[in-house]
Design a protein around this motif. Sequence first.
Motif, mmCIF file in Angstrom:
data_model
loop_
_atom_site.group_PDB
_atom_site.id
_atom_site.type_symbol
_atom_site.label_atom_id
_atom_site.label_comp_id
_atom_site.label_asym_id
_atom_site.label_seq_id
_atom_site.Cartn_x
_atom_site.Cartn_y
_atom_site.Cartn_z
ATOM 1 N N PRO A 185 -28.836 -53.585 -18.696
ATOM 2 C CA PRO A 185 -29.715 -54.893 -18.457
ATOM 3 C C PRO A 185 -30.787 -55.102 -19.496
ATOM 4 O O PRO A 185 -31.419 -53.985 -19.585
ATOM 5 N N TRP A 186 -31.029 -56.392 -19.712
ATOM 6 C CA TRP A 186 -32.212 -56.772 -20.420
ATOM 7 C C TRP A 186 -33.245 -56.822 -19.601
ATOM 8 O O TRP A 186 -34.640 -56.661 -19.763
ATOM 9 N N SER A 187 -32.937 -57.326 -18.321
ATOM 10 C CA SER A 187 -34.021 -57.419 -17.256
ATOM 11 C C SER A 187 -33.255 -57.757 -15.761
ATOM 12 O O SER A 187 -32.188 -57.864 -15.636
ATOM 13 N N ALA A 188 -34.291 -57.260 -14.896
ATOM 14 C CA ALA A 188 -33.738 -57.387 -13.408
ATOM 15 C C ALA A 188 -33.829 -59.026 -13.380
ATOM 16 O O ALA A 188 -34.453 -59.716 -13.855
ATOM 17 N N PRO A 189 -33.358 -59.579 -12.125
ATOM 18 C CA PRO A 189 -33.487 -60.713 -11.742
ATOM 19 C C PRO A 189 -35.021 -61.283 -11.580
ATOM 20 O O PRO A 189 -35.687 -60.211 -11.174
ATOM 21 N N GLY B 258 -26.211 -59.446 -17.527
ATOM 22 C CA GLY B 258 -26.993 -60.716 -17.487
ATOM 23 C C GLY B 258 -27.403 -60.983 -18.768
ATOM 24 O O GLY B 258 -26.885 -60.307 -19.988
ATOM 25 N N ALA B 259 -28.412 -61.950 -19.043
ATOM 26 C CA ALA B 259 -28.833 -62.572 -20.427
ATOM 27 C C ALA B 259 -29.426 -61.420 -21.364
ATOM 28 O O ALA B 259 -30.069 -60.628 -20.942
ATOM 29 N N SER B 260 -29.182 -61.479 -22.713
ATOM 30 C CA SER B 260 -30.025 -60.690 -23.579
ATOM 31 C C SER B 260 -30.650 -61.763 -24.486
ATOM 32 O O SER B 260 -30.626 -62.982 -24.236
ATOM 33 N N TYR C 256 -29.170 -62.582 -27.275
ATOM 34 C CA TYR C 256 -27.894 -63.224 -27.674
ATOM 35 C C TYR C 256 -27.156 -63.874 -26.385
ATOM 36 O O TYR C 256 -26.146 -63.269 -26.074
ATOM 37 N N ALA C 257 -27.630 -65.135 -25.910
ATOM 38 C CA ALA C 257 -27.035 -65.600 -24.851
ATOM 39 C C ALA C 257 -27.369 -67.100 -24.874
ATOM 40 O O ALA C 257 -28.381 -67.432 -25.449
ATOM 41 N N ARG C 258 -26.436 -67.983 -24.265
ATOM 42 C CA ARG C 258 -26.794 -69.499 -24.440
ATOM 43 C C ARG C 258 -27.810 -69.883 -23.266
ATOM 44 O O ARG C 258 -28.666 -70.822 -23.555
ATOM 45 N N THR C 259 -28.126 -68.938 -22.197
ATOM 46 C CA THR C 259 -28.942 -69.496 -21.388
ATOM 47 C C THR C 259 -29.637 -68.193 -20.796
ATOM 48 O O THR C 259 -29.103 -67.030 -21.010
ATOM 49 N N VAL C 260 -30.607 -68.336 -19.972
ATOM 50 C CA VAL C 260 -31.156 -67.266 -19.467
ATOM 51 C C VAL C 260 -30.619 -66.928 -18.045
ATOM 52 O O VAL C 260 -30.675 -67.865 -16.949
ATOM 53 N N TYR C 261 -30.082 -65.851 -17.519
ATOM 54 C CA TYR C 261 -29.194 -65.804 -16.340
ATOM 55 C C TYR C 261 -29.095 -64.211 -16.113
ATOM 56 O O TYR C 261 -29.141 -63.375 -16.781
ATOM 57 N N SER C 262 -29.074 -64.055 -14.822
ATOM 58 C CA SER C 262 -28.854 -62.667 -14.034
ATOM 59 C C SER C 262 -27.673 -62.697 -13.273
ATOM 60 O O SER C 262 -26.981 -63.960 -13.184
ATOM 61 N N TYR C 263 -27.327 -61.766 -12.631
ATOM 62 C CA TYR C 263 -26.411 -61.947 -11.440
ATOM 63 C C TYR C 263 -26.755 -62.375 -9.907
ATOM 64 O O TYR C 263 -26.308 -62.055 -8.828
ATOM 65 N N ASN C 264 -28.199 -62.562 -9.977
ATOM 66 C CA ASN C 264 -28.865 -63.042 -8.584
ATOM 67 C C ASN C 264 -29.866 -64.133 -8.840
ATOM 68 O O ASN C 264 -30.980 -63.624 -8.899
ATOM 69 N N ASP C 265 -29.720 -65.187 -9.505
ATOM 70 C CA ASP C 265 -30.849 -66.083 -9.777
ATOM 71 C C ASP C 265 -31.097 -66.883 -8.407
ATOM 72 O O ASP C 265 -30.274 -67.505 -7.947
ATOM 73 N N LEU C 266 -32.466 -67.135 -8.444
ATOM 74 C CA LEU C 266 -32.931 -67.919 -7.009
ATOM 75 C C LEU C 266 -34.129 -68.776 -7.590
ATOM 76 O O LEU C 266 -34.675 -68.675 -8.226
ATOM 77 N N PRO C 267 -34.074 -69.795 -6.535
ATOM 78 C CA PRO C 267 -35.277 -70.705 -6.667
ATOM 79 C C PRO C 267 -36.465 -70.064 -6.609
ATOM 80 O O PRO C 267 -36.404 -69.023 -6.030
ATOM 81 N N GLU C 268 -37.601 -70.456 -7.399
ATOM 82 C CA GLU C 268 -38.692 -69.902 -7.200
ATOM 83 C C GLU C 268 -39.330 -69.835 -5.941
ATOM 84 O O GLU C 268 -39.171 -70.569 -4.907
ATOM 85 N N GLY C 269 -39.795 -68.314 -5.588
ATOM 86 C CA GLY C 269 -40.142 -67.967 -4.291
ATOM 87 C C GLY C 269 -39.233 -67.495 -3.202
ATOM 88 O O GLY C 269 -39.665 -66.776 -2.380
#
Length: 449
Positions: free
Chosen positions: A150-154, A95-97, A99-112
């Motif tokens: 990973p830098w972060s979980a989703p 996923g994103a660190s 040094y990435a062009r956007t913030v992303y993970s391998y499981n991005d979901l709408p809020e909630g």
Amino acid sequence: MSEFTIYRSTGEHELFKPVSEEQLKSLQSDREPIEVKLDDQHTFQEMDGFGASFTDSSAYLIHQILSEEQREELMIRLFHPRDGIGLSVIRNPMGASDYARTVYSYNDLPEGDTDLSLARFSIAHDEEDVIPLTRKALELNPDLKLFLSPWSAPGWMKTSGSMITGQLKHEYYPVYAEYFAQTIKAYAKHGLPVHAVTPQNEALYEPGHYPGMLMPVEAQADFIKNHLKPAFVSQGIQTKILCYDHNWDEPGYPLTVLEQAGEDVDGVAWHWYGGEASAQTKVYQAFSGKEVHFTEGSGGDWIPPFEQAFSNVMRTGIQILRNYSKSMVLWNMALDENNGPTVPGFGRSTCRGIVQVNQQTGELMYTLDYYALAHFSAFIRPKAVRIESTSSHASISNVAFNNRDGSIAVVLFNDGEESGNIRLKLRDEELLSISMESKSALTILIPSR
């Protein structure tokens, strides 16, 4: 014809250049020569290798900005064991660190939303640039080992609801363990076995301007022992688990993880942004069966002049290896003329890549980190074993390895303020006498005897 292969760096205009014994003739001086002694009967760790990271930014620059011809030449110069410097470890962010062009993970979901079955899991983002380059690297160097961190979980799994700040919610530990398993299996489908993972990059740091996740020591031990390792075991995943993945200044963290989850942890990963490399040995001696890895160190504008910056990689690199590390991985494989791209809102970047890809002109430039890495990676090959090396004077930093083919690679760095005469010995046999300028680096390959 010299029996030794010797490469030297003395400054910006002589970087990792082949030199002959003749060119290194001992200085005519009354100064006592400094003895560097090698003992190949006293051995230490086996190497996995050297490398850097295909961050989203690096992969984009190399895969999309460079021409096909430039990219081909660069990949050979980075990874090919004979025609390049033979890099053999890649540590890619999951996923994103920063040094990435956007913030992303391998499981991005709408809020909630939540996705406990990971039905919407996908590594499609990596399939664009990161995976093709990693596959190319493996093709060029079959000894290549891939690490993922990973830098972060989703965001939906975290207390902050975002990939920025926050901690992993306890109820999502099992899902996050499965997220790792899915990532490893998805990479395997692309012919990329994952050699090792860390549960969290820089677990003690919670940045407010790029993806990150605080993972206190008890949380990491619990996550590895009760979730991550069981998920790997139940699915037959052989990938190693390295704990910590942070600076030398907090050795208490990996010591605690190893106390609490020792049998489920294969080793410890370290960074150089605080403390001393000797922390690696301290933890290694407490848990001698566990591997030591150095997974991130970046050069940058904070170490300004060339000499200091080059010296820093040489000096620190030797220390990393003398303190049991099986790997030495710098940070971004490539950055642009502004030390980017970085995630939106990051601010000014001061990091330096292994190469620079100018987005305006398309020009490719090899930075001093490339040449400093070359002093190690071009001659210390995967599965090389470190041997005892000592210097009669503290100014000559040194490390030596026995390669599988019987050759011995010796890296020397003159950290003193003046030139010196060096007498290199293998046990009691004198091999060669040479001079070394102040702040210069030498790599000497001694053929199999």
